[in-house]
Design an enzyme around this catalytic site. Sequence first.
Site, PDB file in Angstrom:
ATOM      1  N   SER A 245      10.003 -39.626 -13.819  1.00 56.67           N
ATOM      2  CA  SER A 245       8.695 -39.401 -14.415  1.00 56.67           C
ATOM      3  C   SER A 245       8.170 -40.726 -14.975  1.00 56.67           C
ATOM      4  CB  SER A 245       8.795 -38.306 -15.468  1.00 56.67           C
ATOM      5  OG  SER A 245       7.551 -37.783 -15.788  1.00 56.67           O
TER       6      SER A 245
ATOM      7  N   ASP B 142       4.690 -30.534  -7.736  1.00 57.67           N
ATOM      8  CA  ASP B 142       4.736 -31.193  -9.048  1.00 57.67           C
ATOM      9  C   ASP B 142       3.359 -31.184  -9.684  1.00 57.67           C
ATOM     10  OD1 ASP B 142       5.146 -32.850 -11.254  1.00 57.67           O
ATOM     11  OD2 ASP B 142       6.531 -34.139 -10.166  1.00 57.67           O
TER      12      ASP B 142
ATOM     13  N   HIS C 154       7.977 -30.609 -10.866  1.00 54.48           N
ATOM     14  CA  HIS C 154       8.405 -31.767 -11.643  1.00 54.48           C
ATOM     15  C   HIS C 154       9.866 -31.695 -12.062  1.00 54.48           C
ATOM     16  CE1 HIS C 154       7.285 -35.419 -13.724  1.00 54.48           C
ATOM     17  NE2 HIS C 154       7.814 -34.984 -14.849  1.00 54.48           N
TER      18      HIS C 154
END
Length: 731
Positions: free
Chosen positions: A582, A667, A702
């Site tokens: 991330s 995501d 994600h």
Amino acid sequence: MIIMAQKYSFLLSVISLAVLSACTEQPANLQASSPTTEVVSATTSVALAPVAKKVPYEMEIHGDKRIDNYYWMRDDKREDPEILAHLAAENDYTNAQLAHTEKLQAELFEELKARIEKNDDSVPVKKGQYFYSTEMRGDNEYPIYVRSTDVSGTNKEILLDVNTLAKDHAYYQVSGLDVSPNGQLMAFGEDKVSRRVYSVKFQDLASKAMLPDVLEGTEGDVVWANDNKTVYYIKKDLQTLLGYQVYRHTLGTPQSDDQLVYEETDNTYYTGIGKSKDGSVIFINHGSTESSGVSVIDANNPKAMPQRLVQREKGLEYDASKLGQYYYITTNLDAVNFRLMKVHQDELGDKTKWQEVIPHRANVKFEGVQLFNHHMVYQEREKGQTSIKVRDLTTQKEHTLSFNDPAFSVYMYGNGEFDSSALRVYYTSMTTPGTHYDIDLASGKKVQLKQQAVLGDFNADNYASERIFIKARDGVEVPVSLVYRKDKFKKDGSNSLYQYGYGSYGSTMDPSFSSSRLSLLDRGFVYAIAHIRGSQMLGRPWYDDGKKLTKQNTFNDFIDVTKALTTQGYGNKDNVFAAGGSAGGLLMGAVINQAPELYKGVAAHVPFVDVVTTMLDESIPLTTNEYDEWGNPNDKTYYDYMLSYSPYDQVKAQAYPNLLVTTGLHDSQVQYFEPAKWVAKLRDYKTNDNKLLFKVDMEAGHGGASGRFKGLKDRALEYAFFLDLAGKNKL
């Protein structure tokens, strides 16, 4: 974009934590001369890397023109056959390139899985008249939620078997399981796509019948009013995925009749909901990167409207807890590292009435408080280490809880009863598996309730952990947490080094135990967490010195830690591996642009790499909430600065490390097209034949695959990639 830490979901995460716990790539010069007008399809030979077509897309702002040749890869609906074919081709290529590691991957997966106790129960947490916990059984991927009338499990009742709900879905996630105050009704959210948009459902716990009520497009959590038929929930904007509206729903009525009780009009704020420990008020929490606030609703009045604790101000941060007639407020008001105040409930709205309880200290960060009838427990961080102090509210005497490890993590959770004589904590270090304690508030005596089981031949005495400080290029000392296996480690620069970092949003990656990590340590790796600027490891100034116009410090710190660890003999300079996800993926992208020669292999998971383009597009989920983190590129000062480190924009013709990039098609935090574009551009520019592999989970978002075992396959893939490069691919 990037998901921020959710302070109100820690209890559920701790319960879950207790339960779970070769071919070379074609040289760049040959790629550049290959046709770039067609995407390699999934059926094309995977001997060559997929080469994405170039379609110049011009963007101009502040008099600066940028050309993005891969902008065409964005498809918000995830339906374009050309794009899906390209992603499938990337997967085929990655599988082919790693075919020689398939046996290693499989063996690693079984090794990781074998350390996890299959039948595992969490520590029960008391709420109202029941004790709530989760159970994992056999090869089940998901927990079974249960409750009982006493801590020993008498009259156990199954609330929700997530395995049954998930059996027909490639991805399934439950959120916000919560029971009404009278214990008779249950709400829970479900996400079947991994976009973090939940449908909330309700069940009668006596009859087990599902109620007809379904709340669509929500954050997944509800808060019950005290009438046991009214719930509050947050509805999302389905384009930006911001939760911005708080609705009140009465059971038995259609969602279309729900009343809007609060709407966030500032799109730089997140919205959250919760309930006070005494159940008297419902909190609406307003949070941006540099400002926050709280509104309260009377939980006993199903028609009540929110009231601000105090008016929001730019730069003012605070949250609140309630004890009796007083609100206790953790705030940065005239306190960079925060302090604790209190105010009587009759004086809401006036911060001049706030009375100091715990004063501000310049070198100590105040991090939170738990309130009991006779004790106050508060958490601080000094020189990177957490401490918990207990104050007797009658005598005002204090004592500090003690722990043994040189560096550790400790979290308060499950403390829902004011009259409890014990504090519940979760404790872990890099050599100590997660351990749950009840600690007597008066004496400090610990009672161990459970320690995470690590199956196999694990012995904590075989491993050692260190906390060291490394001087960065500007003279600032950066904390680093290290762990290694004693009989495999020599401080002579011979060990392979795995370095992890994050460094954004003030999120502090405290040292903790990982049974998966043992697979690296047992093969001679040294594992390091670089607590770089952008976290709050050394307090709030540590965060402020690693965001917006000081973001480069984050990357410098990580690079300088790498150099120092190899110089000091902790790692082999020719066998350094780095990983981040991330915003940590942005970190990986920046450091391989700026110091690629330091790393043999890098794993960038769901990486936020197209910083400028994303931050200029307010239609992309969560963008506007991030301006106080990265800066607003509509301002030329921030645009120029962000452009100077943006991983996608700064790709250049140079040798890059071996690189494994992962993403999920669905995501919602970092859109799949960011890493897809980045990989395509890297292929066009890189000048060596190191591996560049892109793995796309076509069913996940994600957080990767759902389930306690499925995610281990992703870990096994990364480990096999690194071990193969390190020449340690023999088990």
